[in-house]
Design a protein around this motif. Structure first.
Motif, mmCIF file in Angstrom:
data_model
loop_
_atom_site.group_PDB
_atom_site.id
_atom_site.type_symbol
_atom_site.label_atom_id
_atom_site.label_comp_id
_atom_site.label_asym_id
_atom_site.label_seq_id
_atom_site.Cartn_x
_atom_site.Cartn_y
_atom_site.Cartn_z
ATOM 1 N N UNK A 176 0.835 -1.193 0.000
ATOM 2 C CA UNK A 176 0.000 0.000 0.000
ATOM 3 C C UNK A 176 0.876 1.252 0.000
ATOM 4 N N UNK A 177 0.290 2.343 -0.442
ATOM 5 C CA UNK A 177 1.009 3.613 -0.562
ATOM 6 C C UNK A 177 1.190 4.241 0.819
ATOM 7 N N UNK A 178 2.441 4.370 1.257
ATOM 8 C CA UNK A 178 2.726 4.941 2.573
ATOM 9 C C UNK A 178 2.487 6.448 2.628
ATOM 10 N N UNK A 179 2.375 7.077 1.456
ATOM 11 C CA UNK A 179 2.110 8.525 1.426
ATOM 12 C C UNK A 179 0.651 8.844 1.753
ATOM 13 N N UNK A 180 -0.217 7.861 1.517
ATOM 14 C CA UNK A 180 -1.627 8.036 1.879
ATOM 15 C C UNK A 180 -1.810 7.681 3.350
ATOM 16 N N UNK A 181 -2.585 8.478 4.069
ATOM 17 C CA UNK A 181 -2.718 8.294 5.517
ATOM 18 C C UNK A 181 -4.171 8.310 5.946
ATOM 19 N N UNK A 182 -4.407 7.731 7.117
ATOM 20 C CA UNK A 182 -5.685 7.847 7.814
ATOM 21 C C UNK A 182 -5.363 8.126 9.273
ATOM 22 N N UNK A 183 -5.740 9.316 9.740
ATOM 23 C CA UNK A 183 -5.512 9.692 11.133
ATOM 24 C C UNK A 183 -6.799 9.490 11.906
ATOM 25 N N UNK A 192 -14.825 6.352 16.582
ATOM 26 C CA UNK A 192 -13.761 6.696 15.635
ATOM 27 C C UNK A 192 -14.149 7.924 14.839
ATOM 28 N N UNK A 193 -13.225 8.872 14.769
ATOM 29 C CA UNK A 193 -13.296 9.958 13.803
ATOM 30 C C UNK A 193 -11.974 9.951 13.063
ATOM 31 N N UNK A 194 -12.034 9.883 11.728
ATOM 32 C CA UNK A 194 -10.802 9.787 10.949
ATOM 33 C C UNK A 194 -10.770 10.782 9.814
ATOM 34 N N UNK A 195 -9.580 11.255 9.486
ATOM 35 C CA UNK A 195 -9.416 12.114 8.313
ATOM 36 C C UNK A 195 -8.310 11.532 7.440
ATOM 37 N N UNK A 196 -8.559 11.516 6.153
ATOM 38 C CA UNK A 196 -7.614 10.961 5.190
ATOM 39 C C UNK A 196 -7.459 11.927 4.023
ATOM 40 N N UNK A 197 -6.641 11.532 3.057
ATOM 41 C CA UNK A 197 -6.417 12.387 1.891
ATOM 42 C C UNK A 197 -7.705 12.638 1.114
ATOM 43 N N UNK A 198 -8.630 11.683 1.178
ATOM 44 C CA UNK A 198 -9.816 11.763 0.324
ATOM 45 C C UNK A 198 -11.048 12.287 1.055
ATOM 46 N N UNK A 199 -11.307 11.755 2.248
ATOM 47 C CA UNK A 199 -12.530 12.130 2.965
ATOM 48 C C UNK A 199 -12.351 11.895 4.455
ATOM 49 N N UNK A 275 -2.989 6.607 14.982
ATOM 50 C CA UNK A 275 -4.057 6.510 15.983
ATOM 51 C C UNK A 275 -3.641 7.254 17.243
ATOM 52 N N UNK A 276 -4.556 8.054 17.773
ATOM 53 C CA UNK A 276 -4.305 8.746 19.036
ATOM 54 C C UNK A 276 -4.346 7.785 20.202
ATOM 55 N N UNK A 277 -3.294 7.786 20.991
ATOM 56 C CA UNK A 277 -3.199 6.877 22.145
ATOM 57 C C UNK A 277 -3.945 7.501 23.323
ATOM 58 N N UNK A 278 -5.247 7.314 23.335
ATOM 59 C CA UNK A 278 -6.103 7.962 24.333
ATOM 60 C C UNK A 278 -5.883 7.359 25.711
ATOM 61 N N UNK A 279 -5.908 8.217 26.719
ATOM 62 C CA UNK A 279 -5.836 7.777 28.109
ATOM 63 C C UNK A 279 -7.268 7.566 28.607
ATOM 64 N N UNK A 280 -7.675 6.290 28.709
ATOM 65 C CA UNK A 280 -9.070 5.969 29.035
ATOM 66 C C UNK A 280 -9.465 6.520 30.400
ATOM 67 N N UNK A 363 -6.227 15.977 12.956
ATOM 68 C CA UNK A 363 -5.167 16.709 12.262
ATOM 69 C C UNK A 363 -3.985 16.941 13.205
ATOM 70 N N UNK A 364 -4.266 17.286 14.457
ATOM 71 C CA UNK A 364 -3.182 17.488 15.426
ATOM 72 C C UNK A 364 -2.436 16.188 15.708
ATOM 73 N N UNK A 365 -3.155 15.073 15.756
ATOM 74 C CA UNK A 365 -2.520 13.759 15.944
ATOM 75 C C UNK A 365 -1.612 13.450 14.753
ATOM 76 N N UNK A 366 -2.087 13.763 13.566
ATOM 77 C CA UNK A 366 -1.305 13.534 12.349
ATOM 78 C C UNK A 366 -0.034 14.376 12.354
ATOM 79 N N UNK A 367 -0.158 15.624 12.773
ATOM 80 C CA UNK A 367 1.010 16.510 12.834
ATOM 81 C C UNK A 367 2.006 16.024 13.884
ATOM 82 N N UNK A 368 1.499 15.481 14.990
ATOM 83 C CA UNK A 368 2.382 14.952 16.040
ATOM 84 C C UNK A 368 3.167 13.731 15.566
ATOM 85 N N UNK A 369 2.602 12.984 14.617
ATOM 86 C CA UNK A 369 3.279 11.792 14.100
ATOM 87 C C UNK A 369 4.457 12.136 13.197
ATOM 88 N N UNK A 370 4.590 13.426 12.830
ATOM 89 C CA UNK A 370 5.687 13.852 11.968
ATOM 90 C C UNK A 370 5.272 14.142 10.548
#
Length: 391
Positions: A176-183, A192-199, A275-280, A363-370
């Motif tokens: 799979x394409x590593x440039x495509x992401x799902x945060x 789950x709430x997710x944002x990706x390149x497409x939707x 994935x955000x490592x949530x503190x339950x 988006x903030x989780x994605x930015x934190x991942x680098x």
């Protein structure tokens, strides 16, 4: 994992060596069994096997001896588990005399497990690699090598010697394409709430309101009766059935949700899952119990992350866990802490832009991942259409 069993054709020397190794494993097992009868301490077993092996100059390597001690521990655990239901269960017995072959296993352990496969031959190391014994392997074992073999087991059946390989099947996973992401942001009102390149995608939390209410009613009734009474036992049995049903429904929902996300990634050629490592514990607070209705599934978020991890790994998707501290408070556009992270606030306003709270977290989780995101790409992610992911 796959396994393959082959019959060995041995000469006298090879047969003598295998019987010697088998007997050493038998003696070690019996020694550890006698020791553990007096003191059921699994940590002590580890020390005892090292001491016995070194004192008696055994031929078997340390890793193989450790596997024998692990085998004993597993047998004892099985006995302790069975004893709770069956009082006639017996403690593990000693292995029989040397005339009976004791099966033994060796781990490859990145080349340090005591064996190597080379040119369709199995090299078995003895006496700390000073001596070796070589077994010829059939030609049809060309799919087994040092790169994918995990363990080998020597066994004997009806006077015939066999060798069992456990190995990793060659990967047939689509790259799979590593440039495509799902945060993904895991949450309370939405699982789950997710944002990706497409939707953007979402999965609403699974709320068993009626079942939870019924369990609460049964719990209240049970507390009114004396423990051990007929009515107490009757209500308690119903309560156990309903609680079991609730757990099964939650587990089923988590499996379906994690599978839906992984399938979505495969379908859309997404090779990176953040994935955000949530503190339950920080979510399940007294003040949050009745916000947006009663939700028990937040306690299962740890299990959900585990499901996502291994299922994405099976499909060749890179799985990244990111500490999501302050991701709800930070404005993803400015990078500053500007928002109130109270669960009641579902939308944030930045100028003319109305932002979904969970998408902002994604988006903030994605930015934190680098992942580097431009201002335009951030705004596009915020404006993406939100669609419900079907399970």
């Amino acid at each position: 994992m796959l396994s393959k069993k082959i019959k060995l054709s041995l000469n006298y020397k090879q047969e003598l060596i295998l019987n010697t190794l088998s007997n050493e494993h038998r003696v070690l097992y019996n020694f550890l069994l006698e020791k553990v009868k007096d003191n059921l301490d699994f940590k002590q077993i580890n020390e005892n096997y090292k001491l016995f092996r070194n004192t008696n100059n055994l031929t078997i390597n340390s890793k193989s001896a450790q596997n024998t001690s692990i085998n004993l521990i597993n047998n004892i655990k099985s006995f302790l588990s069975l004893k709770k239901k069956d009082k006639t269960a017996r403690f593990p017995r000693r292995f029989k005399s040397h005339i009976f072959f004791t099966s033994f296993m060796l781990d490859y352990n990145k080349g340090c497990g005591g064996f190597k496969i080379k040119d369709n031959k199995l090299e078995l190391n003895l006496d700390s690699c000073k001596n070796k014994v070589i077994f010829n392997l059939p030609d049809y074992l060309n799919d087994i090598s040092n790169d994918n073999v995990k363990t080998i087991t020597f066994t004997k059946e009806n006077d015939n010697y066999y060798l069992i390989f456990v190995y990793q099947e060659e990967s047939k996973i689509k790259k799979l394409n590593k440039d495509n992401f799902l945060s993904i942001d895991l949450g309370y009102s939405r699982l789950v709430t997710g944002c990706s390149n497409k939707e953007n995608i979402k999965i609403d939390n699974y709320r068993q309101v009626k079942l939870n209410k019924y369990i609460s009613v049964l719990q209240g009734l049970k507390d009114k009766f004396k423990k051990g009474s007929r009515r107490f036992n009757k209500i308690n049995s119903k309560l156990k059935v309903k609680k079991s049903k609730l757990v099964n429904k939650q587990n089923d929902f988590l499996h379906k949700s994690s599978r839906a996300i992984v399938n979505y990634c495969v379908k859309n050629d997404i090779g990176k899952l953040v994935v955000g490592d949530i503190n339950v514990k920080s979510v399940i607070k007294e003040s949050n119990h009745f916000i947006n209705g009663l939700s028990k599934s937040t306690t299962s978020l740890g299990r959900f992350k585990t499901l996502l991890d291994y299922k994405s790994g099976n499909e060749g998707i890179e799985f990244i866990l990111v500490n999501e501290a302050y991701t709800s408070k930070i404005n993803c556009i400015t990078g500053l802490i500007e928002f109130d992270s109270s669960l009641k606030n579902r939308e944030f306003i930045h100028g003319d832009l109305v932002m979904d709270r969970d998408v902002n977290s994604c988006i903030n989780i994605l930015k934190k991942s680098g992942q580097w995101l431009s201002q335009d790409s951030i705004k596009n992610l915020l404006l993406n259409k939100m669609s419900e992911l079907k399970l």
